[in-house]
Scaffold this active site. Structure first.
Site, mmCIF file in Angstrom:
data_model
loop_
_atom_site.group_PDB
_atom_site.id
_atom_site.type_symbol
_atom_site.label_atom_id
_atom_site.label_comp_id
_atom_site.label_asym_id
_atom_site.label_seq_id
_atom_site.Cartn_x
_atom_site.Cartn_y
_atom_site.Cartn_z
ATOM 1 N N CYS B 117 16.462 17.518 -4.721
ATOM 2 C CA CYS B 117 15.161 17.848 -4.140
ATOM 3 C C CYS B 117 15.136 19.363 -4.023
ATOM 4 C CB CYS B 117 14.993 17.204 -2.763
ATOM 5 S SG CYS B 117 13.483 17.766 -1.941
ATOM 6 N N CYS B 120 13.161 20.674 -0.521
ATOM 7 C CA CYS B 120 13.803 20.526 0.802
ATOM 8 C C CYS B 120 15.056 19.699 0.636
ATOM 9 C CB CYS B 120 12.839 19.953 1.823
ATOM 10 S SG CYS B 120 11.894 18.520 1.266
ATOM 11 N N SER B 121 15.070 18.479 1.191
ATOM 12 C CA SER B 121 16.262 17.643 1.042
ATOM 13 C C SER B 121 15.878 16.173 1.034
ATOM 14 C CB SER B 121 17.265 17.939 2.150
ATOM 15 O OG SER B 121 16.651 17.780 3.415
ATOM 16 N N CYS B 122 14.785 15.835 0.324
ATOM 17 C CA CYS B 122 14.360 14.444 0.218
ATOM 18 C C CYS B 122 15.489 13.628 -0.405
ATOM 19 C CB CYS B 122 13.100 14.322 -0.631
ATOM 20 S SG CYS B 122 11.689 15.087 0.175
#
Lengths: 95, 211
Positions: B117, B120-122
């Site tokens: 991702c 962000c940090s999906c």
């Protein structure tokens, strides 16, 4: 009927509006192919500012060739990058 | 507290082998805390809603993901349903994707899939738990899209040029899970036994499962 169909060539808009956007910079202005239609989703660019996210946007997965993204890409020509793009960031490419 | 009243002498020196007990709150941590307090104060969410969500997320781990993969390896009909509509298929196993949708991407003899991702940090948190620190690092997030093969090599995964590397950037509403290839030498294994060799990193697509 969706706006774009699987296999269709599309360009991701080379647009730079300020604010919360979900189209990463590295794909703006690049051309790829519709991999699938994911469904209609609330627009995160509206949700981010407390609006209700309507009208919903069609979300597509677009497949791009790594060679089209990066100069001197390290791998073979078949390598790809897939990501999700909302309809208002896509435009048709005339063949 | 105007003077140091925690010990018998003031602390202008370090004690060897100890770490100073500094717990400074960062800018964003402070913002998040202020936002949380406001939301509770305005009645948008309750403190108990937050606590329950944290409890749920902390209770998730890659074991569930491993069970999904092992079932796909041993049940061809389930595998078709999983590739067709991941969200619905994992519901059969009592698992939820929350507000997101699940896309399962299959590794084959010709294709290797890898998830990142960049924004962000999906991450499919409800079926893999919280993402590892490296997944959230700027280094992984930027390099996985630019030089995936070099990144894979650093994870010990060297792939021939004859195999296509597909990187999936989870930048919007989908979450991704890699369905690895079943390793050789595991024919006839039960789903329970297979589930044990499916690691978190294999489901993110940075390594291949080993028998």
């Amino acid at each position: 009927m969706t706006m774009f169909s699987v296999g269709e060539r599309v360009r991701i808009k080379d647009s730079h509006p300020p604010g919360h956007r979900r189209t990463p910079f590295y794909v703006r202005g690049k051309t790829g192919v519709i991999e699938r239609y994911c469904g209609d989703f609330k627009n995160p660019e509206e949700l981010a500012y407390g609006f209700d996210g309507t009208p919903k946007r069609e979300l597509y997965r677009v497949r791009l060739a790594q060679n089209d993204l990066w100069e001197n890409y390290e791998g073979p020509a078949s390598d790809t990058l897939d990501l999700e793009i909302y309809d208002h960031w896509l435009e048709k490419v005339e063949d | 507290m105007t003077t140091d009243d925690r010990g018998t002498h003031s602390h202008d020196h370090d004690h060897p082998g100890t770490t100073p007990d500094v717990n400074e709150t960062g800018y964003y941590e402070l913002m998040a805390e202020a936002m949380k307090e406001l939301l509770i104060e305005k009645g948008v969410v309750s403190a108990d809603d937050l606590r329950r969500n944290l409890e749920f997320l902390d209770s998730r781990d890659p074991v569930d993901g491993g069970k999904i993969i092992a079932r796909a390896w041993t049940d061809p009909d389930f595998k078709s349903r999983l590739l067709e509509d991941g969200t619905k298929a994992v519901e059969e196993m009592g698992l939820t994707m929350g507000d997101a949708e699940l896309v399962v991407v299959e590794n084959t003899d010709d294709v290797h899939n890898m998830i990142v991702c960049t924004l962000c940090s999906c991450y499919p948190r409800t079926i893999l738990g919280l993402p590892p620190d490296w997944y959230k690092s700027k280094s992984y997030r930027s390099r996985a899209v630019v030089e995936p093969r070099s990144v894979l090599k650093e994870f010990g995964t060297e792939l021939p040029d004859s195999k296509t590397v597909r990187v999936h950037d989870s930048n919007a509403d989908m979450r991704y899970l890699v369905l690895p290839q079943q390793p050789e030498g595991t024919d006839g294994w039960s789903a329970d036994r297979l589930a044990e060799i499916v690691t978190r990193d294999a489901m993110v697509g940075v390594v291949l499962p080993q028998a």
